[in-house]
Scaffold this motif. Structure first.
Motif, PDB file in Angstrom:
ATOM      1  N   THR A 262      22.338  -2.807  24.026  1.00  0.00           N
ATOM      2  CA  THR A 262      23.223  -1.762  23.506  1.00  0.00           C
ATOM      3  C   THR A 262      24.113  -1.253  24.628  1.00  0.00           C
ATOM      4  OG1 THR A 262      21.632  -0.008  23.970  1.00  0.00           O
ATOM      5  CG2 THR A 262      21.545  -0.995  21.767  1.00  0.00           C
ATOM      6  N   GLU A 263      25.312  -0.859  24.253  1.00  0.00           N
ATOM      7  CA  GLU A 263      26.251  -0.430  25.271  1.00  0.00           C
ATOM      8  C   GLU A 263      27.257   0.562  24.712  1.00  0.00           C
ATOM      9  OE1 GLU A 263      29.252  -2.177  28.561  1.00  0.00           O
ATOM     10  OE2 GLU A 263      27.699  -3.453  27.688  1.00  0.00           O
ATOM     11  N   MET A 264      27.522   1.620  25.490  1.00  0.00           N
ATOM     12  CA  MET A 264      28.589   2.555  25.143  1.00  0.00           C
ATOM     13  C   MET A 264      29.795   2.218  26.011  1.00  0.00           C
ATOM     14  SD  MET A 264      28.845   6.634  25.451  1.00  0.00           S
ATOM     15  CE  MET A 264      27.205   7.019  24.903  1.00  0.00           C
ATOM     16  N   VAL A 265      30.921   1.946  25.369  1.00  0.00           N
ATOM     17  CA  VAL A 265      32.118   1.525  26.103  1.00  0.00           C
ATOM     18  C   VAL A 265      32.917   2.759  26.512  1.00  0.00           C
ATOM     19  CG1 VAL A 265      34.261   0.184  25.973  1.00  0.00           C
ATOM     20  CG2 VAL A 265      32.182  -0.658  24.839  1.00  0.00           C
ATOM     21  N   LYS A 266      33.090   2.916  27.804  1.00  0.00           N
ATOM     22  CA  LYS A 266      33.817   4.074  28.347  1.00  0.00           C
ATOM     23  C   LYS A 266      35.295   4.033  27.960  1.00  0.00           C
ATOM     24  CE  LYS A 266      30.846   6.173  31.333  1.00  0.00           C
ATOM     25  NZ  LYS A 266      29.779   6.291  30.320  1.00  0.00           N
ATOM     26  N   GLY A 267      35.843   5.208  27.686  1.00  0.00           N
ATOM     27  CA  GLY A 267      37.282   5.317  27.456  1.00  0.00           C
ATOM     28  C   GLY A 267      37.756   4.744  26.130  1.00  0.00           C
ATOM     29  N   ALA A 268      36.809   4.499  25.210  1.00  0.00           N
ATOM     30  CA  ALA A 268      37.201   3.924  23.913  1.00  0.00           C
ATOM     31  C   ALA A 268      36.599   4.737  22.785  1.00  0.00           C
ATOM     32  CB  ALA A 268      36.720   2.480  23.814  1.00  0.00           C
ATOM     33  N   GLY A 269      37.239   4.669  21.631  1.00  0.00           N
ATOM     34  CA  GLY A 269      36.691   5.264  20.427  1.00  0.00           C
ATOM     35  C   GLY A 269      36.270   4.160  19.465  1.00  0.00           C
ATOM     36  N   HIS A 270      36.572   4.361  18.178  1.00  0.00           N
ATOM     37  CA  HIS A 270      36.081   3.459  17.136  1.00  0.00           C
ATOM     38  C   HIS A 270      36.605   2.025  17.307  1.00  0.00           C
ATOM     39  CE1 HIS A 270      34.198   2.554  13.333  1.00  0.00           C
ATOM     40  NE2 HIS A 270      35.341   2.108  12.819  1.00  0.00           N
ATOM     41  N   VAL A 271      37.909   1.896  17.571  1.00  0.00           N
ATOM     42  CA  VAL A 271      38.495   0.547  17.646  1.00  0.00           C
ATOM     43  C   VAL A 271      38.492   0.078  19.101  1.00  0.00           C
ATOM     44  CG1 VAL A 271      40.383  -0.930  16.846  1.00  0.00           C
ATOM     45  CG2 VAL A 271      39.927   1.210  15.671  1.00  0.00           C
ATOM     46  N   LEU A 272      37.301  -0.130  19.630  1.00  0.00           N
ATOM     47  CA  LEU A 272      37.155  -0.380  21.067  1.00  0.00           C
ATOM     48  C   LEU A 272      37.781  -1.701  21.503  1.00  0.00           C
ATOM     49  CD1 LEU A 272      34.435  -2.416  21.059  1.00  0.00           C
ATOM     50  CD2 LEU A 272      33.300  -0.237  20.725  1.00  0.00           C
ATOM     51  N   THR A 273      37.932  -2.653  20.575  1.00  0.00           N
ATOM     52  CA  THR A 273      38.566  -3.937  20.901  1.00  0.00           C
ATOM     53  C   THR A 273      40.042  -3.783  21.237  1.00  0.00           C
ATOM     54  OG1 THR A 273      38.865  -4.203  18.527  1.00  0.00           O
ATOM     55  CG2 THR A 273      37.044  -5.402  19.541  1.00  0.00           C
ATOM     56  N   MET A 274      40.671  -2.755  20.659  1.00  0.00           N
ATOM     57  CA  MET A 274      42.084  -2.497  20.941  1.00  0.00           C
ATOM     58  C   MET A 274      42.236  -1.494  22.084  1.00  0.00           C
ATOM     59  SD  MET A 274      43.908  -2.175  17.215  1.00  0.00           S
ATOM     60  CE  MET A 274      44.699  -3.638  16.534  1.00  0.00           C
ATOM     61  N   GLU A 275      41.292  -0.538  22.159  1.00  0.00           N
ATOM     62  CA  GLU A 275      41.429   0.525  23.151  1.00  0.00           C
ATOM     63  C   GLU A 275      41.059   0.058  24.560  1.00  0.00           C
ATOM     64  OE1 GLU A 275      40.178   4.510  22.237  1.00  0.00           O
ATOM     65  OE2 GLU A 275      40.106   4.069  20.095  1.00  0.00           O
ATOM     66  N   GLN A 276      40.067  -0.814  24.663  1.00  0.00           N
ATOM     67  CA  GLN A 276      39.639  -1.319  25.974  1.00  0.00           C
ATOM     68  C   GLN A 276      39.460  -2.838  25.938  1.00  0.00           C
ATOM     69  OE1 GLN A 276      39.506   0.360  28.718  1.00  0.00           O
ATOM     70  NE2 GLN A 276      39.716   2.433  27.929  1.00  0.00           N
TER      71      GLN A 276
END
Length: 290
Positions: A262-276
């Motif tokens: 499991t991982e929380m992606v920093k600096g991203a919200g729901h659409v993490l593939t586009m945000e980071q």
């Protein structure tokens, strides 16, 4: 039924917006439909034909075009198949409804069969993440590894705000309010992609729209179901997720699903593939290559 038969002006507008937003796709691609008992399923394929397969399942109302920030890197190692989820706003053409979770898994199994795939990696975001978890439950023998990103429910219910903002999407300024809620000031959708998203919302089509059903989607899996997972799985959520309580989702997944990463992606919200995308692209490849 011809692939080009779109009955309404709003449908034609959506198809045009889809094609325009597909110009963001940075690598060569083929688009085609495969025939399933639930209807014609539209697919965007990239990468070497002899590379191992990676199936991509998009978020609701975003269509397969949403993978444009990820596809160059992923298709350098995999034959990627971005599949338009049947019954959502995209280029797949439903002929009969998927009413249950088993229907959806059956539909996806048929897509695998049409593509000549015995098994493959599966990655999904939001609605696509829920589909991926469901497929792992129903057809584990067909999934090599699964990447679940910001899943719609699956581990925990939606935050009530989700219903408030999604119900308001068709109102004037509804799209703006929804995107502002989901992405705040961190990220703006590309104008061509936002146009497609809006065209999908304005496309009134009774065959395309997810109506929650008791044994359909959205769905939260039971403890027993999650404990039964046999496929290697990674769950990624964004630090600024608003659609559900991501800390709770990560905790429940880690407690129940065997060997999950499991991982929380920093600096991203729901659409993490586009945000980071840079981080997510590499992280996904690292997990799939383990």
């Amino acid at each position: 039924m011809s692939h080009n038969k779109i009955t309404s002006k709003s449908g034609a507008r959506f198809y045009q917006a889809y094609d325009e937003s597909l110009s963001l796709w940075p690598v060569a691609y083929d688009t085609f439909h495969v025939s399933t008992s639930f209807g014609q399923t539209h697919i965007i394929a990239s990468g070497p034909k002899d590379a191992p397969p990676l199936i991509l399942l998009h978020g609701a109302l975003f269509s397969s075009v949403m993978w444009y920030p990820n596809i160059a890197e992923w298709s350098s190692r995999y034959r990627t198949y971005a599949i338009d989820i049947i019954g959502d706003k995209n280029k797949s053409m439903p002929e009969k409804p998927c009413n249950t979770r088993s229907d959806y898994a059956g539909w996806l199994s048929e897509v695998f069969d049409c593509l000549g795939l015995e098994k493959g990696h599966v990655a999904g975001l939001s609605l696509g993440g829920l589909h991926a978890v469901n497929f792992v439950m129903e057809a584990p023998e067909r999934v090599e590894r699964a990447v679940i990103m910001s899943p719609a429910e699956a581990f925990i219910p939606f935050h009530p705000d989700f219903y408030k903002y999604s119900m308001g999407l068709a109102q004037p300024d509804g799209v703006e309010a929804f995107l502002q809620w989901m992405m705040a000031d961190r990220f703006d959708l590309h104008p061509a992609f936002e146009k497609q998203f809006q065209a999908g919302i304005m496309w009134k089509n009774p065959e395309r729209g997810l109506k929650p059903k008791e044994n359909g989607f959205p769905y939260v899996f039971s403890d027993q179901e999650l404990k039964s997972v046999t496929v290697p799985m990674m769950l990624m959520t964004g630090e600024y997720e608003v659609v559900f309580d991501q800390e709770l989702a990560l905790r429940r997944a880690a407690a129940l699903v065997p060997h999950i990463e499991t991982e929380m992606v920093k600096g991203a919200g729901h659409v993490l593939t586009m945000e980071q995308p840079e981080y997510v692209n590499k992280r996904v490849l690292a997990f799939l290559g383990e």
